[in-house]
Design a protein around this motif. Structure first.
Motif, PDB file in Angstrom:
ATOM      1  N   GLY A 135      -5.128   7.480   7.657  1.00  0.00           N
ATOM      2  CA  GLY A 135      -4.345   7.283   6.435  1.00  0.00           C
ATOM      3  C   GLY A 135      -4.754   8.214   5.306  1.00  0.00           C
ATOM      4  O   GLY A 135      -5.508   9.170   5.498  1.00  0.00           O
ATOM      5  N   THR A 185       0.795  -1.231   0.000  1.00  0.00           N
ATOM      6  CA  THR A 185       0.000   0.000   0.000  1.00  0.00           C
ATOM      7  C   THR A 185       0.832   1.289   0.000  1.00  0.00           C
ATOM      8  O   THR A 185       0.610   2.167  -0.822  1.00  0.00           O
ATOM      9  N   HIS A 186       1.791   1.395   0.932  1.00  0.00           N
ATOM     10  CA  HIS A 186       2.471   2.680   1.080  1.00  0.00           C
ATOM     11  C   HIS A 186       3.364   3.002  -0.116  1.00  0.00           C
ATOM     12  O   HIS A 186       3.768   4.132  -0.315  1.00  0.00           O
ATOM     13  N   ARG A 200       9.243  -0.865   6.536  1.00  0.00           N
ATOM     14  CA  ARG A 200       8.269  -1.506   5.642  1.00  0.00           C
ATOM     15  C   ARG A 200       8.893  -1.794   4.279  1.00  0.00           C
ATOM     16  O   ARG A 200       9.705  -1.012   3.784  1.00  0.00           O
ATOM     17  N   GLU A 213      -4.906  -0.829   4.166  1.00  0.00           N
ATOM     18  CA  GLU A 213      -4.246  -0.462   5.413  1.00  0.00           C
ATOM     19  C   GLU A 213      -2.752  -0.673   5.155  1.00  0.00           C
ATOM     20  O   GLU A 213      -2.343  -0.677   3.989  1.00  0.00           O
ATOM     21  N   GLU A 214      -1.949  -0.894   6.177  1.00  0.00           N
ATOM     22  CA  GLU A 214      -0.523  -1.171   5.927  1.00  0.00           C
ATOM     23  C   GLU A 214      -0.400  -2.332   4.938  1.00  0.00           C
ATOM     24  O   GLU A 214       0.422  -2.326   4.030  1.00  0.00           O
ATOM     25  N   ASP A 215      -1.244  -3.350   5.135  1.00  0.00           N
ATOM     26  CA  ASP A 215      -1.384  -4.407   4.140  1.00  0.00           C
ATOM     27  C   ASP A 215      -2.678  -4.154   3.374  1.00  0.00           C
ATOM     28  O   ASP A 215      -3.596  -3.529   3.901  1.00  0.00           O
ATOM     29  N   GLU A 234      -4.631   3.624  12.152  1.00  0.00           N
ATOM     30  CA  GLU A 234      -3.819   3.845  10.955  1.00  0.00           C
ATOM     31  C   GLU A 234      -4.702   4.016   9.711  1.00  0.00           C
ATOM     32  O   GLU A 234      -4.451   4.880   8.885  1.00  0.00           O
ATOM     33  N   ALA A 242       3.719  -6.211   4.277  1.00  0.00           N
ATOM     34  CA  ALA A 242       4.534  -5.000   4.114  1.00  0.00           C
ATOM     35  C   ALA A 242       5.596  -4.918   5.202  1.00  0.00           C
ATOM     36  O   ALA A 242       6.713  -4.496   4.958  1.00  0.00           O
ATOM     37  N   CYS A 243       5.245  -5.327   6.405  1.00  0.00           N
ATOM     38  CA  CYS A 243       6.201  -5.264   7.501  1.00  0.00           C
ATOM     39  C   CYS A 243       6.592  -6.702   7.862  1.00  0.00           C
ATOM     40  O   CYS A 243       5.710  -7.542   8.077  1.00  0.00           O
TER      41      CYS A 243
END
Lengths: 351, 164
Positions: free
Chosen positions: A98, A41-42, B86, A118-120, A94, A164-165
């Motif tokens: 966002g 996503t980011h 990330r 989201e983050e994912d 988040e 992602a993380c």
């Protein structure tokens, strides 16, 4: 999208009906998933994020589920509505704070929610009342399979589900149990409990997840490790630790009843009295007082007030719910006055 | 206190914890600028550069090699990942593997998944591979303002999606 109707109800997970619900408020499991052929996503361009959202929105709303999901575009919501969804635990902070195309799908029970971008790209969540890790796992496992039949997940033979993380890679699973531990708090045994948790890689957080303070004796216990341990291993480890914490809390409750019953009765009655009569009430104070009332109900020291009414008040006295119920924006002092007024009205008929 | 790179007085002090030991580095303003730790226009610490500087120190002899790692797909560099925490895309797990495995070992004490596998994965790979390629080309076409091509790609995607 009008979310006002949500304020007067609560999700099923707050009904206080599940197993061990004198101590365990709720069980939550979430799975982090991503699509194979898009950046995370980011790192996705606005155009890619829009593509991801429209693709996932289409697939999610076409899932064949007993409780259909409705999709809400979080980007299109007013800040107050986003906060409302955070307070109901349907979305993370988040996602609320966002940017760009993002959303959430949830059912009328508020038991299932799927966050998009989201983050994912996908965060699947199942919430249950009480301690129900196994049921929650079955439900989310099934939901995951249904969705995976419609989209191609980012998957790696060695690393599992790619996220992602790297702290989420592998199973992508985070299981959390939200506990109400007032007696452990009163008997100052919390250090002991924390020490036993740290040994097995579980983490304790406040009511509203990462970065939130533990207030009103509410704690979330969850797994940290997602790689190298299967879902069932992680869940059974968590189950074991929660059982241990339950017995600490029950012993502490029994000891308090045996040795300090009068003191406890006084504490509970004063808490209820303050909630019924105060004219200003902060969020933290409300949590602490409701925590004492909840303990009073569980120990049979109060019998004129129901558990789901108290559980409901925990959510409805949060800032966005309160502003929705009052029907307008409120600053700090006005909010404390409105919160006290709301509590007085709700608890008026309690002896 | 003297700068560890020259003899000027140190005004920038960075503290890191490495293997449980506190490591403090001292730099004068000129050397801090040379390492991009402070921006020329302002005297404030450049946080990203400072983290990068400390990471290079922490990574030890392999730092140079790790600093060269970059994903050919999304372009993310290993150091960007270490600063931000990330990754950029699913391919990074292969592209940055050398630097990623120690992180996984530290966080999870494991480097191999155990547990659920996506039941439809092989079917999906076959079915969706060219669909995703079409999506990617569509994004590119829109970015390049090639709207006729974009419309054509969108029709192809819709036709395939409704068939799947």
């Amino acid at each position: 999208m009008n979310l006002d109707a949500l304020t007067s109800t609560t999700g099923e997970w707050l009904r206080g009906t599940g197993p061990e619900s004198d101590i365990v408020i709720s069980t939550r499991i979430r799975l982090a998933r991503n699509l194979a052929s898009f950046p995370f996503t980011h790192r996705a361009t606005p155009q890619q994020r829009a593509e991801i959202e429209s693709l996932l929105r289409d697939r999610i709303t076409r899932l064949d589920l007993p409780h259909p999901l409705r999709y809400v575009s979080v980007a299109a919501l007013a800040p107050l509505d986003r906060q409302l969804l955070v307070e109901r635990q349907l979305i993370s902070r988040e996602l609320a704070n966002g940017e760009g195309p993002r959303g959430v799908a949830f059912d009328d029970r508020e038991a299932v929610s799927i966050m998009v971008n989201e983050e994912d790209q996908l965060r699947l969540q199942v919430m249950r009342s009480g301690l129900a890790l196994e049921q929650a796992w079955h439900e989310i496992d099934h939901l995951d399979d249904l969705l995976e039949a419609k989209v191609c997940y980012a998957w790696h033979e060695q690393y599992g589900y790619l996220t992602a993380c790297p702290t989420n890679v592998g199973t992508g699973l985070r299981a959390s149990v939200m506990l109400h531990l007032p007696a452990i708090g009163l008997t100052r045994q919390f250090e002991k409990v924390l020490r036993s948790l740290q040994k097995i890689n579980l983490v304790v957080r406040g009511l509203y997840g990462e970065g939130s303070r533990a207030s009103g004796d509410f704690f979330q216990v969850s797994n940290q490790i997602t790689l190298g341990r299967s879902e069932t291993t992680v869940l059974s480890e968590l189950q074991g630790v929660v059982s241990k914490i339950l017995s600490y809390e029950r012993n502490a409750r029994a000891a308090l009843m045996a040795e300090k019953r009068m003191e406890l009765q006084d504490r509970v009655s004063r808490a209820l009295g303050a909630l019924q009569h105060a004219t200003m009430m902060t969020s933290d104070e409300t949590m602490e007082l409701l925590s004492s009332v909840r303990l009073g109900i569980n120990l049979g020291l109060l019998d004129d007030i129901s558990m789901d009414a108290v559980n409901e008040l925990f959510v409805q006295t949060q800032p966005s719910h309160l502003q929705k119920l009052v029907g307008g924006p409120l600053d700090g002092e006005e909010r404390n006055a409105a919160r006290a007024r709301y509590l007085r009205t709700r608890l008026r008929h309690t002896a | 206190m003297q700068c560890q790179f020259c003899t000027q007085p140190a005004t920038v002090h960075l503290t890191t914890i490495r293997d449980g030991q506190k490591v403090v580095q001292h730099l004068c303003e000129a050397c801090a600028r040379q390492h991009h730790l402070v921006e020329h226009s302002q005297a404030e610490l450049n946080i990203k550069a400072a983290v990068h500087f400390m990471l290079m120190h922490q990574l030890g002899p392999e730092a140079e090699e790790l600093a060269r790692l970059r994903c050919p797909e999304c372009g993310i560099k290993y150091m960007e990942f270490r600063v931000d925490g990330r990754l950029g895309c699913p391919r990074d797990y292969e592209a940055l593997r050398l630097g990623l495995e120690p992180v996984l070992k530290r966080v999870h004490r494991a480097t191999r998944h155990v547990g659920k596998r996506p039941p439809h994965h092989l079917d999906n790979r076959r079915r969706f591979n060219d669909l995703y390629e079409l999506h990617r080309r569509l994004c590119q076409a829109v970015e390049n303002e090639q709207y006729e091509l974009a419309a054509c790609l969108r029709d192809m995607i819709r036709a395939r999606e409704s068939g799947g």
